[in-house]
Design a protein around this motif. Sequence first.
Motif, PDB file in Angstrom:
ATOM      1  N   GLN A 200      -6.619   5.308  -7.224  1.00  0.00           N
ATOM      2  CA  GLN A 200      -5.964   4.185  -7.894  1.00  0.00           C
ATOM      3  C   GLN A 200      -6.878   3.712  -9.020  1.00  0.00           C
ATOM      4  OE1 GLN A 200      -2.658   3.530  -6.424  1.00  0.00           O
ATOM      5  NE2 GLN A 200      -3.501   5.519  -5.830  1.00  0.00           N
TER       6      GLN A 200
ATOM      7  N   ASN B 198     -10.216   4.874  -3.786  1.00  0.00           N
ATOM      8  CA  ASN B 198      -9.601   5.926  -2.967  1.00  0.00           C
ATOM      9  C   ASN B 198      -8.435   5.371  -2.156  1.00  0.00           C
ATOM     10  OD1 ASN B 198     -11.832   4.566  -1.567  1.00  0.00           O
ATOM     11  ND2 ASN B 198     -11.202   5.786   0.192  1.00  0.00           N
ATOM     12  N   PRO B 199      -7.327   6.095  -2.071  1.00  0.00           N
ATOM     13  CA  PRO B 199      -6.139   5.575  -1.380  1.00  0.00           C
ATOM     14  C   PRO B 199      -6.355   5.351   0.107  1.00  0.00           C
ATOM     15  CG  PRO B 199      -5.851   7.900  -1.930  1.00  0.00           C
ATOM     16  CD  PRO B 199      -7.089   7.432  -2.645  1.00  0.00           C
TER      17      PRO B 199
ATOM     18  N   SER C  64       0.851  -1.188   0.000  1.00  0.00           N
ATOM     19  CA  SER C  64       0.000   0.000   0.000  1.00  0.00           C
ATOM     20  C   SER C  64       0.888   1.240   0.000  1.00  0.00           C
ATOM     21  CB  SER C  64      -0.882   0.008   1.246  1.00  0.00           C
ATOM     22  OG  SER C  64      -0.080   0.228   2.409  1.00  0.00           O
ATOM     23  N   ASN C  65       0.250   2.399  -0.089  1.00  0.00           N
ATOM     24  CA  ASN C  65       1.021   3.645  -0.018  1.00  0.00           C
ATOM     25  C   ASN C  65       1.554   3.897   1.389  1.00  0.00           C
ATOM     26  OD1 ASN C  65      -1.553   4.128   1.018  1.00  0.00           O
ATOM     27  ND2 ASN C  65      -1.627   6.233   0.292  1.00  0.00           N
TER      28      ASN C  65
ATOM     29  N   GLN D  17      -8.961  15.589  -7.464  1.00  0.00           N
ATOM     30  CA  GLN D  17      -7.966  14.899  -6.649  1.00  0.00           C
ATOM     31  C   GLN D  17      -6.861  15.831  -6.159  1.00  0.00           C
ATOM     32  OE1 GLN D  17      -7.035  10.664  -8.523  1.00  0.00           O
ATOM     33  NE2 GLN D  17      -6.831  12.286 -10.036  1.00  0.00           N
TER      34      GLN D  17
ATOM     35  N   LYS E 294      -5.343  13.497  -3.100  1.00  0.00           N
ATOM     36  CA  LYS E 294      -5.859  12.153  -2.863  1.00  0.00           C
ATOM     37  C   LYS E 294      -5.954  11.452  -4.221  1.00  0.00           C
ATOM     38  CE  LYS E 294      -8.294  13.193   1.426  1.00  0.00           C
ATOM     39  NZ  LYS E 294      -7.801  14.576   1.565  1.00  0.00           N
TER      40      LYS E 294
ATOM     41  N   PRO F  52       2.198   8.089  -4.594  1.00  0.00           N
ATOM     42  CA  PRO F  52       0.792   8.328  -4.930  1.00  0.00           C
ATOM     43  C   PRO F  52       0.145   7.173  -5.681  1.00  0.00           C
ATOM     44  CG  PRO F  52       2.236   9.648  -6.323  1.00  0.00           C
ATOM     45  CD  PRO F  52       3.106   9.043  -5.270  1.00  0.00           C
ATOM     46  N   VAL F  53       0.941   6.354  -6.359  1.00  0.00           N
ATOM     47  CA  VAL F  53       0.443   5.194  -7.079  1.00  0.00           C
ATOM     48  C   VAL F  53       1.121   3.968  -6.475  1.00  0.00           C
ATOM     49  CG1 VAL F  53       0.104   4.134  -9.336  1.00  0.00           C
ATOM     50  CG2 VAL F  53       0.303   6.623  -9.152  1.00  0.00           C
TER      51      VAL F  53
ATOM     52  N   GLY G 211      -3.271  -0.720  -4.499  1.00  0.00           N
ATOM     53  CA  GLY G 211      -4.375   0.098  -4.990  1.00  0.00           C
ATOM     54  C   GLY G 211      -4.816  -0.349  -6.375  1.00  0.00           C
ATOM     55  N   GLU G 212      -3.861  -0.647  -7.233  1.00  0.00           N
ATOM     56  CA  GLU G 212      -4.200  -1.117  -8.575  1.00  0.00           C
ATOM     57  C   GLU G 212      -4.879  -2.484  -8.533  1.00  0.00           C
ATOM     58  OE1 GLU G 212      -0.994   1.303 -11.312  1.00  0.00           O
ATOM     59  OE2 GLU G 212      -0.752  -0.866 -11.105  1.00  0.00           O
TER      60      GLU G 212
END
Length: 615
Positions: free
Chosen positions: A518, A452-453, A416-417, A505, A515, A423-424, A428-429
Motif C-alpha cells: 500500500q 505491507n498488506p 482492509s483487504n 511484489q 503481496k 489488492p488496494v 492500507g493507504e
Amino acid sequence: MVSTPSRRSALSRRLTATAAGLLTVGTLAAAMPAAQAAPETAPRQTAQAHGGKHDRHDRHHGRTVDLQVLALNDFHGNLEPPTGSGGRVTHEHPDGTTEDITAGGAEYLATALREAREGHPRSVTVAAGDMVGASPLLSGLFHDEPTIEALNAMDMDVVGVGNHEFDEGAAELLRLQKGGCHPEDGCYADGRVFEGADYPILAANVVDEKTGRPLLAPYTVKKFKGVKVGFIGVTLEGTPNIVTAEGIKGLKFLDEVETIDRYTKELKRKGVNAVIALVHEGGFPASPAYNNDCGADGGNLSGPIAEIARNTDAGVDALITGHTHQPYVCSVPDPRGNDRLVTSAASNGRLFTELTMEYDRRTRDIVRASVEGSNRVVDRERKKAADITELLEFWQTLAAPVANRPIGWIAEDILSNRATGEPVFPLGELIADAQLAHARELDPGTDLALMNPGGVRADLTYAASGGEGDGVVTYAEGFTVQPFSNTVNVLTLSGEQLLTVLREQVSGANEASPKILQVSGGFTYTLDLTRSGADRIVADSVRLNGEPIDPSASYRVAVNSFLAGGGDGLATLAEGTEPLVGGDDLAALSDYLTANSSAADPIEAPAADRITVVR
C-alpha cells in the motif's frame, strides 16, 4: 510478522502497576460488542470422504468405535467477539443467494465446543496454528497469556504451530508452552503466575539449524478408551519469508510433506496407525461461503494445501489446515487415489470443524470411508460460557486504562483487504500516509511510504464496539489493526531499486500470490494483472508527485521494520542505506488520526485509487 516487546512491555508495566494487588475479577468498563441475531438453526454443510455416507446402523460396534475431532485454526487471540468482516461468516443458500451471520467470541466458542462434545465419549479438540499472534489488545497487550488460559479452559488437546506463534520469537513461544511470568513484564497480578499451555504445541518441521532437533514436540499420541491417534503439527515451510528474521534466528523450517511423511512412518513403527496432520498452510475455495461445495475430488480448492494434500503419505487420515483464513471441508485424493478430508475453519473463532469417524480396534486405524466433516457456525445466539466471561473480565479490567482511550474519529468504515478482497484498499493507504507523516518528523526529506498488506489485521469500523460511541477509534481498535509493535524506519533506495521492489511484489516467491504494498499519497503506478511476473508492474507508469521515477536518483522511503529486513520476499528493501529508526507503527497511526480528525471533522476513507489495477 514478528513483534518486538517494546510497546507491550511499556504498557504492560504501566497496567501492572495500576492493578497491583488485584486478585479478583473486576468489572468491565466498556460493554461487549452487541450480538447480531443469527438464524435459529445455523446453516451447515457436510463433506463426505470416499465411499459415501456411512450407515451408522451397520457399524460393528464390537470392532469399531466412534471418534470425534473438533478443529480450529487462526484464532489470533480473538477473545472478544470480533467486529467488521472478521466477525462474520457467509452462508450460501440452495438458490445461490447469500447472507452474513455474525459469529465469534471466546464465550460463545467455549459453549459451542462443549455442546458439540455432548454424547461423544471419544472426542479430541485440536488446532492448526496461529492461535496466538496478531492478536487484539486484550490478548496481545499481555503477550497472549489470556488466550492460552482461555484455550486451557476450553479443553484444547493439541495445537500445531503456525507462523504467528513466532511473532515474539522462539523463546516466547517456549514460555507460552511451559509457563512462567514474562521476563520483562513479570506477573500481571500478585499471586497469579502464568502456568502455560495445558496442551502440547507441535512443531515437527521447525528445527535447530545446528542439531536438527525440533524446537517443540513433533507429534503427540492421544490415548482414550481403547483408541490411539497420532497428531503431527507443521507450519508452512515459507514461514521465514513472513516473520522477522530475529525472531527465528537459528531455526530452520523444513518441507511440510517430507516432515509429515517422516513422522507418519515413525508413528506406525510405534503401532499408531491412525494419524491426523495439523498443517498451518491453506488453500482457497471457489466460494467464500463456509458451506461451499468443493466439487469432485476437491476441484474447487486451489492453493498450496491442494498439492500438499495430494502428496502427503496416504497413511495420514485427514489434514486439518489453516493460514489462509478460508472455510472449506474438501475431499482431496491422497497418493493412492483415495479421498481424504482437508478442512479449515476460517479464522477468529467464527467457525469450528466437526469431524466424525470410526476407529477400527483390530487394525488400530481410522476407517477412511467413515470420515465426515462440516464447519459449524459459532453464532452469538447461544449462551455465553460463564467461566470464560469471568476470565475476560479479569483481563479487561487490567487493560481498560489503555484500551478505551480515544485516538481519532472516522466518518465511515475504513476497510482492509480482508473486507474488500482487493489488492488496494483504503485502510492500507491511510496507514501508509500515517507512516509517511511520522517518517517526515525524522527526516523531512522522506519521499514516500510503503506498507505491507499482511500487517493490516482488521477494519476500522464506524459502529461502536463498546461504549465509546459511533465513529470513535479507541486505542484497542487501533491495536487490533496494527498489533505487531514494528517501528517506522526510513531508508534510501535508488530509483532502480524502488522499481525492483515493486516487481518483487508480483514475481519470484510472490508470483502465485502477490503481496501488493500500500502506498502513500503522491505515489502512483499501474498494476496490470493480465500480465505475468514482474511485467505486471507497468514501469513507465510509476510516478512520484506526477514525475516519473528516475532510476539513477535516490529516494527516501518509509517502511516498517518487518519490511526493512526484506520481509514478504521483498529482499531489495534490505539493501536500503542510510537507515533511520523511528517510533512504533501504532503510535504513528494514533498520532495521525489524532492530528487529522475530530468529533466535528472525522476522517474519511481514502479512495484506494493510487494504484490503478488492470484485470
